[in-house]
Structures are given as structure tokens and as C-alpha cells.
Design a protein around this motif. Structure first.
Motif, PDB file in Angstrom:
ATOM      1  N   GLN A 112       2.627 -23.358   4.044  1.00 50.80           N
ATOM      2  CA  GLN A 112       1.628 -22.350   3.684  1.00 50.80           C
ATOM      3  C   GLN A 112       1.905 -21.024   4.398  1.00 50.80           C
ATOM      4  N   LEU A 113       2.215 -21.136   5.696  1.00 50.96           N
ATOM      5  CA  LEU A 113       2.526 -19.946   6.489  1.00 50.96           C
ATOM      6  C   LEU A 113       3.808 -19.308   5.969  1.00 50.96           C
ATOM      7  N   TYR A 114       4.762 -20.173   5.616  1.00 57.26           N
ATOM      8  CA  TYR A 114       6.032 -19.686   5.092  1.00 57.26           C
ATOM      9  C   TYR A 114       5.795 -18.867   3.831  1.00 57.26           C
ATOM     10  N   SER A 115       4.943 -19.368   2.933  1.00 56.82           N
ATOM     11  CA  SER A 115       4.759 -18.634   1.685  1.00 56.82           C
ATOM     12  C   SER A 115       3.986 -17.345   1.929  1.00 56.82           C
ATOM     13  N   CYS A 116       3.091 -17.345   2.925  1.00 55.41           N
ATOM     14  CA  CYS A 116       2.370 -16.117   3.266  1.00 55.41           C
ATOM     15  C   CYS A 116       3.347 -15.081   3.838  1.00 55.41           C
ATOM     16  N   TYR A 117       4.261 -15.545   4.691  1.00 57.43           N
ATOM     17  CA  TYR A 117       5.283 -14.665   5.298  1.00 57.43           C
ATOM     18  C   TYR A 117       6.169 -14.076   4.211  1.00 57.43           C
ATOM     19  N   GLN A 118       6.585 -14.959   3.301  1.00 53.51           N
ATOM     20  CA  GLN A 118       7.464 -14.531   2.215  1.00 53.51           C
ATOM     21  C   GLN A 118       6.772 -13.485   1.332  1.00 53.51           C
ATOM     22  N   GLN A 119       5.478 -13.725   1.087  1.00 57.01           N
ATOM     23  CA  GLN A 119       4.723 -12.815   0.244  1.00 57.01           C
ATOM     24  C   GLN A 119       4.582 -11.439   0.915  1.00 57.01           C
ATOM     25  N   LEU A 120       4.312 -11.452   2.239  1.00 59.97           N
ATOM     26  CA  LEU A 120       4.172 -10.172   2.947  1.00 59.97           C
ATOM     27  C   LEU A 120       5.488  -9.412   2.958  1.00 59.97           C
ATOM     28  N   LEU A 121       6.602 -10.140   3.189  1.00 53.78           N
ATOM     29  CA  LEU A 121       7.900  -9.469   3.175  1.00 53.78           C
ATOM     30  C   LEU A 121       8.172  -8.874   1.796  1.00 53.78           C
ATOM     31  N   GLY A 122       7.712  -9.597   0.754  1.00 55.28           N
ATOM     32  CA  GLY A 122       7.872  -9.103  -0.609  1.00 55.28           C
ATOM     33  C   GLY A 122       7.188  -7.756  -0.798  1.00 55.28           C
ATOM     34  N   GLN A 123       6.074  -7.568  -0.094  1.00 54.93           N
ATOM     35  CA  GLN A 123       5.333  -6.299  -0.192  1.00 54.93           C
ATOM     36  C   GLN A 123       6.149  -5.118   0.317  1.00 54.93           C
ATOM     37  N   PHE A 124       7.040  -5.407   1.255  1.00 53.22           N
ATOM     38  CA  PHE A 124       7.844  -4.318   1.807  1.00 53.22           C
ATOM     39  C   PHE A 124       8.766  -3.736   0.736  1.00 53.22           C
ATOM     40  N   GLY A 125       9.150  -4.573  -0.200  1.00 47.26           N
ATOM     41  CA  GLY A 125      10.115  -4.124  -1.206  1.00 47.26           C
ATOM     42  C   GLY A 125      11.475  -3.917  -0.570  1.00 47.26           C
ATOM     43  N   TYR A 126      12.393  -3.351  -1.325  1.00 46.99           N
ATOM     44  CA  TYR A 126      13.728  -3.076  -0.801  1.00 46.99           C
ATOM     45  C   TYR A 126      13.904  -1.576  -0.699  1.00 46.99           C
ATOM     46  N   GLY A 127      14.938  -1.211   0.014  1.00 48.83           N
ATOM     47  CA  GLY A 127      15.313   0.197   0.002  1.00 48.83           C
ATOM     48  C   GLY A 127      14.444   1.065   0.875  1.00 48.83           C
ATOM     49  N   ALA A 128      14.582   2.348   0.666  1.00 51.15           N
ATOM     50  CA  ALA A 128      14.001   3.327   1.584  1.00 51.15           C
ATOM     51  C   ALA A 128      12.492   3.415   1.461  1.00 51.15           C
ATOM     52  N   ALA A 129      11.944   2.945   0.332  1.00 49.98           N
ATOM     53  CA  ALA A 129      10.524   3.174   0.089  1.00 49.98           C
ATOM     54  C   ALA A 129       9.638   2.075   0.667  1.00 49.98           C
ATOM     55  N   ALA A 130      10.149   1.303   1.640  1.00 47.57           N
ATOM     56  CA  ALA A 130       9.366   0.204   2.194  1.00 47.57           C
ATOM     57  C   ALA A 130       8.023   0.693   2.721  1.00 47.57           C
ATOM     58  N   GLN A 131       6.967   0.057   2.229  1.00 45.48           N
ATOM     59  CA  GLN A 131       5.621   0.429   2.656  1.00 45.48           C
ATOM     60  C   GLN A 131       5.222  -0.433   3.848  1.00 45.48           C
ATOM     61  N   PRO A 132       4.592   0.163   4.862  1.00 50.48           N
ATOM     62  CA  PRO A 132       4.113  -0.681   5.959  1.00 50.48           C
ATOM     63  C   PRO A 132       2.971  -1.578   5.485  1.00 50.48           C
ATOM     64  N   LEU A 133       2.755  -2.687   6.179  1.00 45.86           N
ATOM     65  CA  LEU A 133       1.637  -3.566   5.833  1.00 45.86           C
ATOM     66  C   LEU A 133       0.353  -2.899   6.293  1.00 45.86           C
ATOM     67  N   ASP A 134      -0.715  -3.077   5.521  1.00 44.74           N
ATOM     68  CA  ASP A 134      -1.968  -2.515   6.019  1.00 44.74           C
ATOM     69  C   ASP A 134      -2.637  -3.538   6.933  1.00 44.74           C
ATOM     70  N   GLU A 135      -3.689  -3.080   7.585  1.00 39.23           N
ATOM     71  CA  GLU A 135      -4.347  -3.931   8.590  1.00 39.23           C
ATOM     72  C   GLU A 135      -4.852  -5.230   7.993  1.00 39.23           C
ATOM     73  N   ALA A 136      -5.438  -5.132   6.768  1.00 37.82           N
ATOM     74  CA  ALA A 136      -6.002  -6.325   6.150  1.00 37.82           C
ATOM     75  C   ALA A 136      -4.925  -7.385   5.952  1.00 37.82           C
ATOM     76  N   GLN A 137      -3.710  -6.959   5.580  1.00 40.94           N
ATOM     77  CA  GLN A 137      -2.619  -7.920   5.366  1.00 40.94           C
ATOM     78  C   GLN A 137      -2.197  -8.578   6.679  1.00 40.94           C
ATOM     79  N   LEU A 138      -2.146  -7.771   7.749  1.00 45.77           N
ATOM     80  CA  LEU A 138      -1.785  -8.352   9.050  1.00 45.77           C
ATOM     81  C   LEU A 138      -2.836  -9.368   9.488  1.00 45.77           C
ATOM     82  N   ARG A 139      -4.134  -9.036   9.287  1.00 51.83           N
ATOM     83  CA  ARG A 139      -5.202  -9.956   9.677  1.00 51.83           C
ATOM     84  C   ARG A 139      -5.124 -11.240   8.850  1.00 51.83           C
ATOM     85  N   GLN A 140      -4.835 -11.077   7.561  1.00 53.80           N
ATOM     86  CA  GLN A 140      -4.728 -12.244   6.679  1.00 53.80           C
ATOM     87  C   GLN A 140      -3.621 -13.176   7.189  1.00 53.80           C
TER      88      GLN A 140
END
Lengths: 249, 197
Positions: A112-140
């Protein structure tokens, strides 16, 4: 102990140089949890100049061998292009990795933790436009981590008496017993955190404080260095970049 | 096996990188059998170096005396400051040539999991340097690893706060490199950091 594992999906959490040309790698894998292994000759470049060093934040198909605690990594194939995180995204990525490194025990699977980690990394995307995680995502992520480790927050009733939490009440939260009548948090905030409703800034602030207390308790005196680093970085990051005049060498 | 002195020598030789038990034994026997003068010179130069070599008060690289030859060279510009992780990186840039500014050697990189923070890599010294106003441009030449990148981003944020321009060395296709044989991560990074010509 497993002798041989083939084609397991996983991420590199951390690596450090080992002997002349090898690396000691800490991996976070889907079915085997955190695994420590030696990756041989990964610090050498091949004849073509290609580096075979593993990159964090990138999913690999990993195979290893070995009976003891320390495995021997025999193959690692990248399943996706490398992620080059920058600035805030990089610091939040390091925070996720350090949380897993410090709190997850070796060889305990946490899919479960693995899939949450994978999902958060997915949010970063690739390349230069990587968006930082917001606070709610870190808390989740922190909440999933605590749940998976069996230290999940109990936010529907009081810890000692078992009485249901009241929205109008005031409470403290103790990592070992749960919510007790007190003054730190309002019942409304705790119920919102339990429901994962972190849109309001006050609720986010309360969740941050609450989770920090509980995580610090379970760290058992160990420090999360990436947290302090991230804070220092954010403190000084308000300054605008100064234009860099192109110089001829 | 050979007696306490030889055993001690063999153990001592193993502090060197890449020297295991077998190599240490071979070196020890070679020195004692065939090259005693060389062994005496090695011992004397080791003692001499350990005694005299310290860190430069200005850039932290290894040097004899208070300041290193680069920092005390008046022809070099103190306005440009290049940040590197190790003295070996400094030598590599010096050998490549083309750079005539000063250096700052971190002697490591930021690594939260290893507990290495800003103090351990001498950043308070660097910040004092930046605050003194003598530096116009900071060139970040840390390694292209996650730790090196973290260090670069952290230092750049501090430098911006101090009002100093920051640049990062370019990453991409090596000289004479054929795209076909370059690993995909390097190539994708080169694609991202392309520049107008």
C-alpha cells in the motif's frame, strides 16, 4: 531468507560508495519492502561511457541474490525514463525517501505504501517541469506510512476512555495513547484530518503538527535531516534569481 | 605469519584504496626484499605529508600552509567562485584549463540519509564568503548525482538570498560522443538542457 529474487519492482532510496567501484544500495521494493544490497561495478563507466549507476525516483526491475541481510544485486533494468527532480520537488522527494529509510524495517513488505510512493512520484512527472508536492500530498503519504507500520492515527474516539470525538471539543494527541482531552487541537480539525479533508489552512497546519509529533515519537530519537534541510531551503528560496551574465572563458 | 613488524606493515598497507590482503602482502614483501630505500622514502614522505598538509583557510582544499597556491595567486579572479565536492574534482577542472577564478571545496555533499548537513560541508564558511561581497558569480560544479544536485540547489538558494549570481555547469553529450551509444538518461537530460545557438 529468500535466496534469489527475480524481476521485482522497486526504487532506489539511497546509495553510497562501496569499495573501489561498487555501491551499497537501499531499495524499496513492492513485495520485499526495504532491501539492502551491493551493486557491483556500478560506479565504473562502460567502454561506451555509459554509467550503470542506479538513480533514485525511477522504477526498476530488480533481481538479487543472497541469504544474509546484505543481498547482491545482479540486475537492474529501468522501467521508466529517469526523473531529474529540481528545487522543491527534489527536497520533497528526499523527504519521502528518508521517511521510508528510517521507519520501514528491512524485508517487511508494504504494498500500500509502495503504491502511494509510486503515485506521488508520478505526480512529479518527467523533465524540467516537475511540480513539487503540496502539503496535503505529503501529509497523505505520512498517514499511509503510519497506517502501514501499524501506528495509524486513531481520530474517531478518545484514546483512553474510548468516547467518540466531538467536533466542539479540544484535544491533545499522544503518540502512544491517542487523543485525550486537552487544548492543542479542536475536535473539528481532528475529524477533518481523519476524513482526509485538508483544504483549509488551519486543518493543514494541525495535521502537520500532529503528524510531526507522532512521526518523531516513532523515530525514537533519530533525526529527519531532510526536513531541516527542506525548511532551510524554503527560508532562503524567496529570493529571485540574479541574471547570470554570459562570460567568455 | 611473518613476525609482528611485517604483519603490522601488511595491515597498515591495507588502508590504501583498492589494496586488499593479497596486494598488501605483495607490496610489503617487494619493499622489504628489493627496495628498502624506496620504503624509507615512502615512510618519510608519508610522515612529512601527514604533518604538513592541512586545509586551505579560504577554499578548504588540501594544501601546505595557510592558503593554497590557487587562493594566493594574484592573477586569479576572486570574483568567480567554483564549488566542487572534492580536491580531485578541483584538480580535474584545473587540468581541463580555461577557468581562472577561485574554488571552494566542500569535502563531500549534502546527504540527509547519511546525516550530512550544511555544517558538515563547510557551508557557514561559504556563506560568510558570499556575505563579504567579494564574490560576483558562483559556479556550481557538484556531481550529477542526487546528492550533488541537492547540494547545488541548496547552495544556489543561499547564494540568491545573498545577492550573488549562480550558474550550474552544463550536463549532456560528451565530446566525440555518438548519440546512438549514449545512455538514455544522459540523452534525455541533454535534450532538456538544450540551448539556443
Amino acid at each position: 531468507m529468500v535466496d534469489r529474487v527475480e524481476g521485482e519492482a522497486g526504487y532506489l532510496l539511497h546509495s553510497r560508495p562501496y569499495r573501489e567501484s561498487s555501491q551499497l544500495v537501499d531499495l524499496f521494493t513492492l513485495n520485499h519492502g526495504r532491501v539492502r544490497a551491493v551493486a557491483k561495478a556500478t560506479r565504473q563507466r562502460s567502454k561506451r561511457g555509459a554509467s550503470s549507476a542506479l538513480l533514485p525516483f525511477c522504477c526498476y526491475q530488480l533481481s538479487w541474490r543472497g541469504r544474509g541481510e546484505l543481498k547482491s544485486l545482479v540486475r537492474a533494468e529501468a522501467l521508466e525514463p529517469g526523473r531529474f527532480l529540481r528545487e522543491q520537488a527534489l527536497f520533497s522527494g528526499l523527504y519521502l525517501n528518508e521517511l521510508i529509510f528510517r521507519l520501514v524495517h528491512e524485508h517487511d513488505p508494504h504494498p500500500q505504501l509502495y503504491s502511494c510512493y509510486q503515485q506521488l512520484l508520478g505526480q512529479f512527472g518527467y523533465g524540467a517541469a516537475a511540480q513539487p508536492l503540496d502539503e496535503a500530498q505529503l501529509r497523505q503519504f505520512e498517514m499511509v506510512l503510519l497506517d502501514e507500520l501499524g501506528y495509524g492515527l486513531v481520530l474517531d474516539c478518545e484514546g483512553v476512555s474510548g468516547k467518540p470525538l466531538l467536533a466542539a471539543g479540544r484535544y491533545d494527541y499522544r503518540a502512544d495513547t491517542g487523543a485525550v482531552p486537552g487544548r492543542h487541537f479542536s475536535g473539528e480539525q481532528l475529524l477533518a484530518i481523519a476524513a482526509g479533508e485538508l483544504q483549509q489552512p488551519q486543518v493543514r497546519a494541525a495535521a502537520k503538527q500532529l503528524l510531526r509529533t507522532v512521526i518523531d515519537f516513532h523515530l525514537d530519537g533519530k533525526t529527519l535531516h531532510s526536513r531541516a534541510l527542506y525548511r532551510h531551503y524554503l527560508d532562503s528560496d524567496t529570493a529571485q534569481p540574479i541574471p547570470f551574465a554570459q562570460r567568455q572563458p | 605469519m611473518y613476525g609482528p613488524s611485517i604483519d603490522r606493515l601488511i595491515t597498515a598497507l591495507r588502508v590504501m584504496p583498492g589494496i586488499g590482503a593479497k596486494s598488501a602482502q605483495r607490496i610489503a614483501l617487494q619493499l622489504l626484499e628489493r627496495n628498502r630505500d624506496g620504503a624509507a622514502e615512502l615512510a618519510a614522505s608519508l610522515i612529512d605529508a601527514v604533518d604538513k598538509v592541512g586545509n586551505c583557510s579560504s577554499c578548504r582544499t588540501l594544501c601546505e600552509g595557510e592558503r593554497c597556491t590557487i587562493c594566493s595567486d594574484s592573477r586569479r579572479s576572486a570574483q568567480q567562485l567554483c564549488i566542487v565536492e572534492t580536491p580531485a574534482d578541483l584538480f580535474a577542472i584545473e587540468q581541463a584549463g580555461g577557468y581562472s577564478g577561485h574554488y571552494f571545496v566542500l569535502m563531500g555533499h549534502l546527504s540527509p540519509i547519511d546525516g550530512i548537513g550544511p555544517e558538515e560541508i563547510g557551508l557557514p564558511i561559504l556563506e560568510a564568503k558570499l556575505a563579504s561581497g567579494e564574490v560576483d558569480e558562483l559556479i556550481l560544479a557538484t556531481n550529477l548525482t542526487v546528492e550533488g544536485e541537492t547540494t547545488a540547489h541548496y547552495i544556489s538558494s543561499r547564494a540568491r538570498a545573498a545577492g550573488v549570481a549562480v550558474s550550474r555547469i552544463a550536463h549532456g553529450v560528451p565530446l566525440g560522443g555518438e548519440l546512438e551509444y549514449i545512455d538514455s538518461n544522459t540523452l534525455s537530460l541533454a535534450m532538456q538542457s538544450r540551448k539556443v545557438i
